[in-house]
Design a protein around this motif. Structure first.
Motif, PDB file in Angstrom:
ATOM      1  N   LEU A   1      10.460 111.411  89.204  1.00 10.96           N
ATOM      2  CA  LEU A   1      10.367 112.778  88.672  1.00 10.96           C
ATOM      3  C   LEU A   1      11.677 113.527  88.872  1.00 10.96           C
ATOM      4  O   LEU A   1      12.101 114.320  88.030  1.00 10.96           O
ATOM      5  CB  LEU A   1       9.202 113.516  89.341  1.00 10.96           C
ATOM      6  CG  LEU A   1       7.816 113.031  88.890  1.00 10.96           C
ATOM      7  CD1 LEU A   1       6.735 113.427  89.890  1.00 10.96           C
ATOM      8  CD2 LEU A   1       7.479 113.592  87.499  1.00 10.96           C
TER       9      LEU A   1
ATOM     10  N   ILE B   1       4.992 113.745  77.559  1.00 16.99           N
ATOM     11  CA  ILE B   1       4.543 112.549  78.283  1.00 16.99           C
ATOM     12  C   ILE B   1       3.284 112.012  77.614  1.00 16.99           C
ATOM     13  O   ILE B   1       2.675 112.699  76.791  1.00 16.99           O
ATOM     14  CB  ILE B   1       4.172 112.905  79.743  1.00 16.99           C
ATOM     15  CG1 ILE B   1       3.232 114.120  79.743  1.00 16.99           C
ATOM     16  CG2 ILE B   1       5.403 113.164  80.578  1.00 16.99           C
ATOM     17  CD1 ILE B   1       2.493 114.309  81.006  1.00 16.99           C
TER      18      ILE B   1
ATOM     19  N   ILE C   1       0.001 110.119  82.364  1.00 20.52           N
ATOM     20  CA  ILE C   1       0.798 110.579  83.501  1.00 20.52           C
ATOM     21  C   ILE C   1       0.846 112.109  83.585  1.00 20.52           C
ATOM     22  O   ILE C   1       1.779 112.684  84.118  1.00 20.52           O
ATOM     23  CB  ILE C   1       2.213 109.946  83.488  1.00 20.52           C
ATOM     24  CG1 ILE C   1       2.938 110.196  82.152  1.00 20.52           C
ATOM     25  CG2 ILE C   1       2.127 108.452  83.721  1.00 20.52           C
ATOM     26  CD1 ILE C   1       4.378 109.655  82.141  1.00 20.52           C
TER      27      ILE C   1
ATOM     28  N   GLY D   1      -1.409 111.486  73.012  1.00 20.78           N
ATOM     29  CA  GLY D   1      -2.398 110.413  73.122  1.00 20.78           C
ATOM     30  C   GLY D   1      -1.744 109.042  73.119  1.00 20.78           C
ATOM     31  O   GLY D   1      -0.524 108.917  73.140  1.00 20.78           O
TER      32      GLY D   1
ATOM     33  N   LEU E   1      -1.143 105.241  71.464  1.00 16.02           N
ATOM     34  CA  LEU E   1      -1.206 104.437  70.252  1.00 16.02           C
ATOM     35  C   LEU E   1      -2.040 103.219  70.597  1.00 16.02           C
ATOM     36  O   LEU E   1      -1.804 102.567  71.621  1.00 16.02           O
ATOM     37  CB  LEU E   1       0.180 103.939  69.874  1.00 16.02           C
ATOM     38  CG  LEU E   1       1.162 104.933  69.316  1.00 16.02           C
ATOM     39  CD1 LEU E   1       2.417 104.195  68.897  1.00 16.02           C
ATOM     40  CD2 LEU E   1       0.544 105.653  68.137  1.00 16.02           C
TER      41      LEU E   1
END
Ligand code: MSP
Length: 513
Positions: free
Chosen positions: A227, A258, A262, A289, A291
């Motif tokens: 991070l 993101i 996560i 979302g 894939l």
């Protein structure tokens, strides 16, 4: 004001797949949109290179972790170049300056009294690099994302006192617009409502990580280190690694994009870490979302990935960008279907948009001295295509602000459909044969060419290359400024039009990708 935008920093356990390309392409569209508006943007992407998962992958390949990371991260860098991603930074968490930033950040967190020793017991997913919520007594639990057995861990670690930030995090996640889309807020609220528990930020006996200063044998937990990559990334080439400098270089981030997997790290752990270190919080976290392919998350660990290299080679950048941004509501899951992919590309881009420009430009050249025809009354704001263009421009601008790429794409496409409809109704190919219709034909062709220019300008953040090719066909500069270029009637009559070239090739996919 700088607009700082980040993708996740991708694990280098394997090459990039379409899931990682998706996030990166979406961020690219956002960065381009902001630049079109004249904003100064720092678009960050990069690689997350420490931790057990990477250590194991390297060992399995018989490589040192560093050699493995060098190779895979170079692959990412090259791939994003080939996709013409407009990132300003590419951060690797093995960058020596990153280590210094992590050390400085940890010193602040420790000085805030937020580091304590503790014992961590629980079920761990190495692919997620995350302790899961499964109860201790669970029998053979699996990671729902990776469908792999969880590993039992019982370790003495350093903990970050997340529990102290309960109230601040509650307030933060209620803040309008912090978590987007709003539908994702609920799951974070539920998690926070259960009471925030301290989480471990170090590992023992895991050499592939940044050593924790003053705590021999401990390396930083990969997420703690990763991070912070968003901060290190802001350093400019000659900068000394210095946390204070980050504030002058574009921190806090305007947007972290993101995947939904996560979100917890970005909307809960990360802000608490920043609060502890006395640094400002990011403005927005957008969790998109997944894939899927055949309904399953596409992932390196599941082995059902679509290779972005193959897609690039066989289909080209415009086609893939169009499909991903136009067909999947940003925020929702989307299933990749090859037939739908080629249908959309061929109908929308090759037929509707490509033909519009091609046939209009051919007619204009043939009948009006190879140039943009006289506009007559086509520049009037009451012209039906002027009205359509102004509506499209309004919708596209609003949709791009809201990261609603689908609505933006549809509105631009709709303008092309209306322009085609207008052309068919006016039938200039018939009118030109009639006495005294020259000026009316000129005005009609002008209006359609102008609509095509608008379509190109509106597509610029989504499909920069197609947009550029269209603008070149109209003898316009390649990068249009927003909103200036979105006004009606800017095309100058008399501008020489180059010989028409197809702006979009049809996709002919005979085998599964
Ligand atoms: N290294 C961490 C992130 C650290 S950020 C400081 C990580 N890396 S990852 O490579 O496993 O995944 C990163 C992101 O890739 C996901 O959050 C998501 O944005 C994207 N995707 C991975 N698989 C995906 C799909 N199947 N579909 C869409 N995006 C997906 O987590």
């Amino acid at each position: 004001m700088v607009y700082t935008l980040t993708t996740p920093l991708y694990y280098v356990n394997d090459r990039a797949h379409l899931g990682s390309a998706y996030t990166t392409l979406a961020c690219d569209a956002i960065a381009r949109h902001r630049r079109l508006k004249g904003e100064s943007v720092v678009f960050i992407t990069g690689c997350d290179e420490h931790g057990q998962k990477i250590q194991r992958t390297a060992a399995a390949a018989g490589l040192s972790p560093q050699a493995h990371c060098d190779a895979v991260s170079e692959g990412y860098r090259e791939l994003w170049n080939r996709w013409q991603i407009s990132n300003d930074r590419f951060i690797r968490t093995t960058d020596p300056r990153h280590r210094r930033i992590v050390e400085q950040f940890f010193a602040r967190v420790e000085a805030s009294g937020d580091v304590v020793e503790g014992r961590q017991q629980g079920w761990y997913c190495v692919a997620c690099e995350e302790f899961k919520d499964d109860p201790h007594e669970a029998q053979d639990p699996e990671c729902p994302t990776h469908r792999r057995p969880l590993e039992w861990r019982d370790e003495l670690n350093l903990f970050f006192r997340l529990s102290r930030y309960q109230r601040q995090i509650e307030e933060l996640i209620q803040r309008e617009g912090f978590i987007q889309p709003v539908s994702r807020r609920r799951e974070v609220e539920n998690f926070v409502a259960q009471g925030l528990r301290d989480f471990s930020i170090s590992r023992i006996d895991l050499p592939w990580g940044i050593p924790v200063p003053g705590h021999g044998g401990h390396t930083f937990y990969v997420w703690f280190d990763a991070l912070l990559g968003y901060l290190t990334a802001l350093l400019e080439p000659g900068d000394e690694p210095n946390l204070d400098l980050i504030l002058e270089r574009g921190w806090p981030a305007s947007l972290h994009v993101i995947g939904k997997d996560i979100l917890r790290f970005h909307a809960v752990y990360w802000p608490a870490m920043l609060l502890s270190a006395g640094l400002p919080l990011p403005e927005k976290v957008f969790g998109h979302g997944f894939l899927t392919r055949e309904g399953q998350k596409m992932g390196k660990s599941l082995g059902n990935v679509l290779d972005p290299e193959v897609l690039l080679e066989k289909c080209g950048r415009d086609a893939v960008r169009w499909y991903l941004l136009r067909d999947i509501p940003f925020g929702d899951d989307g299933d990749f279907q090859q037939q739908r992919f080629s249908d959309l590309v061929n109908n929308d881009l090759a037929n509707t948009i490509g033909n519009l420009l091609n046939r209009t430009s051919s007619m204009a050249r043939r009948w009006f001295a190879e140039a943009v025809p006289p506009a007559g009354d086509a520049t009037a704001p009451s012209h039906p295509l002027a009205i359509a263009a102004s509506a499209a421009a309004g919708t596209v601008q609003q949709a791009m602000e809201a990261l609603d790429f689908r609505s933006a794409a549809e509105a631009a496409l709709q303008l092309a459909i209306q322009a085609n409809g207008f052309l068919n109704d006016q039938a200039p190919w018939k009118a030109i044969k009639q006495e005294g219709q020259q000026a009316a034909v000129a005005a009609d062709l002008y209006a359609v060419l102008e609509a095509a220019r608008l379509v190109a300008c509106l597509l610029a953040p989504l499909l920069p290359e197609l947009s550029g090719r269209m603008l070149a066909q109209l003898a316009q500069p390649p990068t249009p400024a927003w909103p200036a270029s979105l006004a009606w009637g800017l095309l100058q009559p008399g501008t020489a039009l180059p010989e028409p070239q197809p702006v979009m090739a049809r996709l002919e996919l005979d085998a599964p990708l």
